[in-house]
Each structure stands twice: as C-alpha cells, then as structure tokens.
Design an enzyme around this catalytic site. Structure first.
Site, PDB file in Angstrom:
ATOM      1  N   HIS A 272     -10.623  -2.904   4.911  1.00 31.41           N
ATOM      2  CA  HIS A 272     -10.407  -2.305   6.232  1.00 31.41           C
ATOM      3  C   HIS A 272     -11.185  -1.002   6.395  1.00 31.41           C
ATOM      4  O   HIS A 272     -11.150  -0.390   7.450  1.00 31.41           O
ATOM      5  CB  HIS A 272      -8.907  -2.060   6.441  1.00 31.41           C
ATOM      6  CG  HIS A 272      -8.371  -1.038   5.484  1.00 31.41           C
ATOM      7  ND1 HIS A 272      -8.150  -1.314   4.147  1.00 31.41           N
ATOM      8  CD2 HIS A 272      -8.032   0.259   5.657  1.00 31.41           C
ATOM      9  CE1 HIS A 272      -7.704  -0.234   3.556  1.00 31.41           C
ATOM     10  NE2 HIS A 272      -7.623   0.743   4.442  1.00 31.41           N
ATOM     11  N   ASP A 273     -11.844  -0.538   5.323  1.00 34.32           N
ATOM     12  CA  ASP A 273     -12.591   0.715   5.394  1.00 34.32           C
ATOM     13  C   ASP A 273     -14.099   0.516   5.480  1.00 34.32           C
ATOM     14  O   ASP A 273     -14.843   1.489   5.549  1.00 34.32           O
ATOM     15  CB  ASP A 273     -12.298   1.571   4.149  1.00 34.32           C
ATOM     16  CG  ASP A 273     -10.913   2.179   4.188  1.00 34.32           C
ATOM     17  OD1 ASP A 273     -10.376   2.397   5.292  1.00 34.32           O
ATOM     18  OD2 ASP A 273     -10.353   2.433   3.105  1.00 34.32           O
TER      19      ASP A 273
ATOM     20  N   ASP B 161       0.866  -1.174   0.000  1.00 38.34           N
ATOM     21  CA  ASP B 161       0.000   0.000   0.000  1.00 38.34           C
ATOM     22  C   ASP B 161       0.904   1.225   0.000  1.00 38.34           C
ATOM     23  O   ASP B 161       1.809   1.336   0.838  1.00 38.34           O
ATOM     24  CB  ASP B 161      -0.826  -0.014   1.302  1.00 38.34           C
ATOM     25  CG  ASP B 161      -2.200   0.553   1.125  1.00 38.34           C
ATOM     26  OD1 ASP B 161      -2.325   1.539   0.403  1.00 38.34           O
ATOM     27  OD2 ASP B 161      -3.145   0.004   1.719  1.00 38.34           O
TER      28      ASP B 161
ATOM     29  N   ASP C  60      -3.143   4.427  -2.701  1.00 35.90           N
ATOM     30  CA  ASP C  60      -4.173   5.020  -1.845  1.00 35.90           C
ATOM     31  C   ASP C  60      -4.747   6.293  -2.486  1.00 35.90           C
ATOM     32  O   ASP C  60      -3.993   7.095  -3.062  1.00 35.90           O
ATOM     33  CB  ASP C  60      -3.501   5.371  -0.505  1.00 35.90           C
ATOM     34  CG  ASP C  60      -4.477   5.754   0.566  1.00 35.90           C
ATOM     35  OD1 ASP C  60      -5.320   4.922   0.923  1.00 35.90           O
ATOM     36  OD2 ASP C  60      -4.395   6.907   1.066  1.00 35.90           O
TER      37      ASP C  60
ATOM     38  N   GLU D 206      -6.885   3.017  -5.657  1.00 34.81           N
ATOM     39  CA  GLU D 206      -8.111   3.313  -4.926  1.00 34.81           C
ATOM     40  C   GLU D 206      -8.629   4.642  -5.450  1.00 34.81           C
ATOM     41  O   GLU D 206      -8.015   5.686  -5.222  1.00 34.81           O
ATOM     42  CB  GLU D 206      -7.859   3.418  -3.418  1.00 34.81           C
ATOM     43  CG  GLU D 206      -9.155   3.622  -2.656  1.00 34.81           C
ATOM     44  CD  GLU D 206      -8.970   4.223  -1.276  1.00 34.81           C
ATOM     45  OE1 GLU D 206      -9.831   4.014  -0.433  1.00 34.81           O
ATOM     46  OE2 GLU D 206      -7.961   4.930  -1.047  1.00 34.81           O
TER      47      GLU D 206
HETATM   48  C1  NOJ Z   1      -7.916   5.158   2.040  1.00 31.14           C
HETATM   49  C2  NOJ Z   1      -7.505   4.119   3.029  1.00 31.14           C
HETATM   50  O1  NOJ Z   1      -8.005   2.873   2.615  1.00 31.14           O
HETATM   51  C3  NOJ Z   1      -8.046   4.578   4.358  1.00 31.14           C
HETATM   52  O2  NOJ Z   1      -7.914   3.575   5.340  1.00 31.14           O
HETATM   53  C4  NOJ Z   1      -7.352   5.854   4.756  1.00 31.14           C
HETATM   54  O3  NOJ Z   1      -7.926   6.354   5.932  1.00 31.14           O
HETATM   55  C5  NOJ Z   1      -7.486   6.924   3.671  1.00 31.14           C
HETATM   56  N1  NOJ Z   1      -7.260   6.386   2.368  1.00 31.14           N
HETATM   57  C6  NOJ Z   1      -6.519   8.044   3.887  1.00 31.14           C
HETATM   58  O4  NOJ Z   1      -5.220   7.640   3.569  1.00 31.14           O
END
Ligand code: NOJ
Length: 538
Positions: free
Chosen positions: A314-315, A97, A198, A253
C-alpha cells in the site's frame, strides 16, 4: 525453525479498499468475510490486515486513537471475531498491523500528555524545549516539512516522524512498553496469529538530538532518528513477550533498502522476518539487482534468518507497471509472480496484484487522498510550481496509486461497493477483474492459482535452501531443496533465448510455463519454467 508462517503465502488486505459489505464506500470486515472463499481458493494461508482500529484516518489508520477497538467504518468487534473464526476455519491465519511507534494525536494518552508539563503521561511522548518557529533541530518528517510541532498550551515542541497527527511515543519509558505489550496480549487473546510491526526501527531516537546531515541529492539522511540505541532491546522485549504467548509471527517493517540495516532486526529472539526492501522496492527493473540481492541474502543471512518476498504494497506503486521496463506489464508481473512464489522467503502478495491491477493516477488535486501525496502537492505549490507541475509531484509521491478498490467484476464500482467508493475505482475494471479472469485459463489469476498450488504442495518451496543460484544473460536459474524434493526454477526476463545450465535439466517440468516449448535445452525469450524432482514422494 519450522513454524507455520514459513509455509504460508500471505496476502495483504488494504482495509478500506478490499470489499465493502455495507455500501458506505469503505471496505469492512463483513466484506472481507464474504471474500474468504476467494482467498482460500487462491491458496493464501495468511492475511495481513492494515490497521483496523478507531482512527481519525489522517494516514488511513496508521494514526490509532484506540488500540483495543474496531473502527466503526470497518464494523464491530463481533464482525472482527466472526472474521477471525471464518478465516481460521478455512486454514487462513491472520496478522494485524500494529503501530507501536506513534499514536494519533487524538489518542487519550496524548491528550493527557499535552494537557500539562507535569501530567504523568507527559513523558510518554517526546517533548522538547524550543522557541516558537525555531524547532529544536532540523529533523524532517517523512511526509515532508519539520518533524516538530509547536504546542501553544505548554510552550514546547513534540516530535512526529510522520504527520503532526501521528505523535511519536517515547519508547525509553517503560510504561509505554508495558502499555503496548498489553495491547498485543489483547489481540492475541482475540485470536490474532501475528503482527506486522509498523516502522519498528523508528522506536527510539538519539537522545542527543543532533541535526541530521544531508545527502548529495539534498534529501535528509535520517542518521539520528531511526535505528538508534535501544531499538534492538525493545525489539527483543516485544519478541520475548509475543513468543511467550504462542507461535505468534512477527514481521517488521524496517524502512531501509540496505541489507546491513535490515539484518540485525531478524532471527532468533528478535523478529521472525523483516520486509526485504532491498529486493522489493526497486523503482526500475533490473535482473542484476534481483540476482545480487537474492545472492546477498543467501550469503549474509544466518540459519535463523529467513527473507521475505514482495514487490508491491500500500506504500508503493504496483509492480506490474513500476517494474515493466518497457515490456508488457502482464508479462513482467507473471515473471515476478514466479519469483515471488518460488524464491527463498515468505511471500507477501498485495491485494489485486493477483489480477494484475494497475496504478491509479490523480487527474486533479482533489483526487489525491493520501497525506504524503497531498503534502508533496502543497509544498510544491508553496515552492512556486505550476498547478500541472504540482499535480505531477503529488502523483509521484502519492500512495493512492495502489490503493484503488479491488476489482471484483465489471459492474458499477467494480463490484467493490454499492455506494460511492472512498477513492476512485481504476478505469481498467471492465477488463481487469476477478470475474472475467476466473473464466480465462490464461489470466493472471489462474497463473497465480497454479503457482500457489505448487508452492503449497512442494515442501522444497516452503523450507528449502538454495542449492544453486545462477544468472545467464537476462535469465535467472535457481534450485531449492529439502529432504523430500528439489525444485528447479528458470525465469528468462529477456527476449534472447538462453541455454539451460547442466544442473537445471534434471527434472520434469511442472505445469507453469509461459511459452509452451518442448524440452529443448534452452529457455526461450521471456519464458519461465518450474521443474520438480520429487524423489519418489509424489
Ligand atoms: C508505514 C506504513 O506502511 C505507512 O503506510 C504509514 O504511512 C507509515 N508507516 C506511518 O505509520
């Protein structure tokens, strides 16, 4: 286009929560190394590691303070190297990541930048004039509150799309781009096979800094702070750089559920794939949405664009409960596991989903670890909400739900750590754990193993395009084909039985079937079937 990643099923490891090798309550490389045989046996061919770099961990590592090192909580550089070597030995590739959009406020680049207005690194970040307590515009942070932080020392604001400790870099500055390419090269030289990039669509912001409008639900419409001019050029530059160093896989992402927004970021000369939130992040279950999003991707993606498949991360809360929609979460999870491993696209399996882990709920405010959950809680209290209401709001926003430690067995701390875990273990661990599921042939774990075995051995599932996609009532049918085989998949999400389409009934059932029925010409309620025609190449 026949790169290694197209054939791989990826497994997301949330670094602090997977396996703790030294008993400090936090997952680490030693712990992951000890579980590589488990991953190999599961059948995953790629691992995505969430950030493992030194970080104050305001946002669990998405606030990087040193891009070329290992956070001591996760081990040493030697541990990392051993991990890469051991993973590769087992045929598992590793993607890291990488947070290119922002650094920690503790990063030396930012410390320099904030030291004075004429520091050579001043322009590495986004600084704006304004008066104290009157931010330059109305842009909101994605974690809540203003996205501008007043800096007393130099009397300007700096921009942060997330927490104030996650400072946005200025990607219009060529020095920033070069610095980040240097970081990529460092990890490629260490053996990394790709990157998960990210919030990659956040790299540039509009340089007019106009106020964002508001949507009907009063949420801000982030019109000027993402998907802005220059971002695709930056993505192309990153891609050209990575690809000049090998078959480096890039998954981006792009924070959007709109296929039209996602689409421009992937394909030849850009990212290999982006996360298809249009399919993966639904908040409630709908066969209609699944059918229409799969069909839309098929119609709109060009030949060099390939989808991704995921339902948890994880989000977001784990999908077995999020998408259960009133039925048994395990059944729903099995249905979605079939889709994840047989539909067209690169599958990303989130750690713990293969055993059916459940969502963690905070019982008191002190339990909330996640910055997004904590901020929501605090803003709710500030808005005059009661303790109970604020806790509910905090829980709704908190991403802790899917971050509880991996449940390896029914011993103390679920076998995750001999110390006190950094976040609570889910109370379900005595019944839902790897050890117990390994001995139960009907477990989720066995179901996933079977699916991954089929996925890894039938080329139509890796490379095949759709021949047919059809919806009948609550059932979804599709076939995928390549020059060696055709797969037929039917998943009945509903309770009513559904007649098979004529084209479906052409091949032999594989071993994956939820309801053991004879070949009756219909799918029983909540059944799923996979059939394969190997065209003589068994
Ligand atoms: C996306 C990540 O998946 C998340 O966990 C993070 O808080 C934000 N980007 C900021 O980096």
């Amino acid at each position: 286009m026949n790169s290694w990643w197209k054939k791989a099923v990826f497994y997301e490891i949330y670094m602090p929560s997977f396996a703790d090798g030294n008993g400090d309550g936090i997952g680490d490389f030693k712990g992951i190394i000890s579980k590589l045989d488990y991953l190999k046996e599961l059948g995953v061919k790629g691992v995505w590691l969430t950030p493992f770099y030194p970080s104050p961990k305001v946002d669990n590592g998405y606030d990087i303070a040193d891009y070329k090192n290992i956070d001591p909580d996760y081990g040493t550089m030697e541990d990392f190297e051993e991990f890469i070597e051991e993973a590769h030995k087992r045929g598992i590739r590793v993607i890291a990541d990488l947070v290119l959009n922002h650094t920690s406020s503790e990063h030396p680049w930012f410390k320099e930048s904030r030291s004075s207005k004429d520091n050579p690194k001043r322009d590495w970040y986004i600084w704006k004039d304004g008066e104290k307590d009157v931010p330059p515009n109305n842009w909101e942070s994605f974690f809540g509150g203003t996205a501008w932080e007043w800096d007393e020392q130099t009397g300007q604001y700096y921009y942060h799309a997330f927490a104030k400790e996650q400072v946005d870099l200025n990607w219009a500055n060529p020095e920033v781009r070069e610095a980040m390419k240097d970081v990529m090269k460092f990890w490629i030289d260490k053996g990394i096979d790709g990157f998960r990039l990210d919030v990659i669509n956040f790299l540039t912001v509009s340089n007019e800094f106009k106020d964002n409008p508001y949507l009907e639900n009063d949420e801000q419409d982030h019109l000027y702070d993402k998907d802005q001019d220059g971002v695709l050029e930056a993505v192309q530059e990153i891609s050209a750089f990575a690809k000049s160093h090998g078959d480096i896989f890039l998954v981006g992402e792009v924070g959007s559920e709109d296929l039209e927004v996602l689409k421009p970021y992937c394909g030849e000369g850009k990212l290999d794939v982006v996360f298809n939130f249009n399919l993966g992040s639904q908040s409630s279950f709908s066969v209609d949405t699944i059918f229409s999003e799969i069909s839309k991707m098929e119609e709109n993606y060009t030949e060099d664009q390939w989808p991704t498949l995921f339902f948890s991360s994880h989000d977001m809360p784990r999908h077995c409960e999020r998408l259960a929609g009133g039925i048994d979460p395990e059944l729903r999870a099995k249905h979605l596991a079939v889709l994840l491993t047989t539909a067209k696209g690169v599958p990303f399996l989130y750690f713990g989903d293969e055993i059916g882990m459940r969502n963690l709920v905070a019982e008191k405010k002190e339990d909330i670890q996640d910055i997004q959950g904590r901020t929501a809680y605090e803003l709710a209290v500030r808005d005059g909400k009661t303790e109970v209401e604020a806790l509910a709001i905090g829980n709704e926003k908190s991403r802790d739900a899917s971050r509880s430690p991996m449940q390896w067995d029914d011993s103390e701390n679920a076998g995750f750590s001999s110390g006190t875990p950094w976040i609570r273990v889910h109370p379900s661990y005595r019944d839902i754990n790897v050890k117990v599921e390994e001995t139960d042939p009907h477990s989720m774990l066995h179901f996933y193993k079977k699916l991954l075995k089929i996925r890894n051995s039938v080329s139509a599932l890796q490379n095949g395009c759709y021949e047919k996609i059809e919806r009948r009532g609550d059932a979804l049918f599709y076939s995928r084909t390549d020059d060696q085989s055709t797969m037929y998949v039917g998943i009945n999400y509903g309770a009513e039985k559904v007649t098979l389409p004529d084209w479906f009934d052409e091949a032999v059932p594989c071993s994956v079937q939820l309801v053991e029925e004879e070949n009756t010409g219909y799918l029983a309620g909540q059944d799923c079937q996979i059939r394969v025609d190997h065209r003589g190449s068994e």
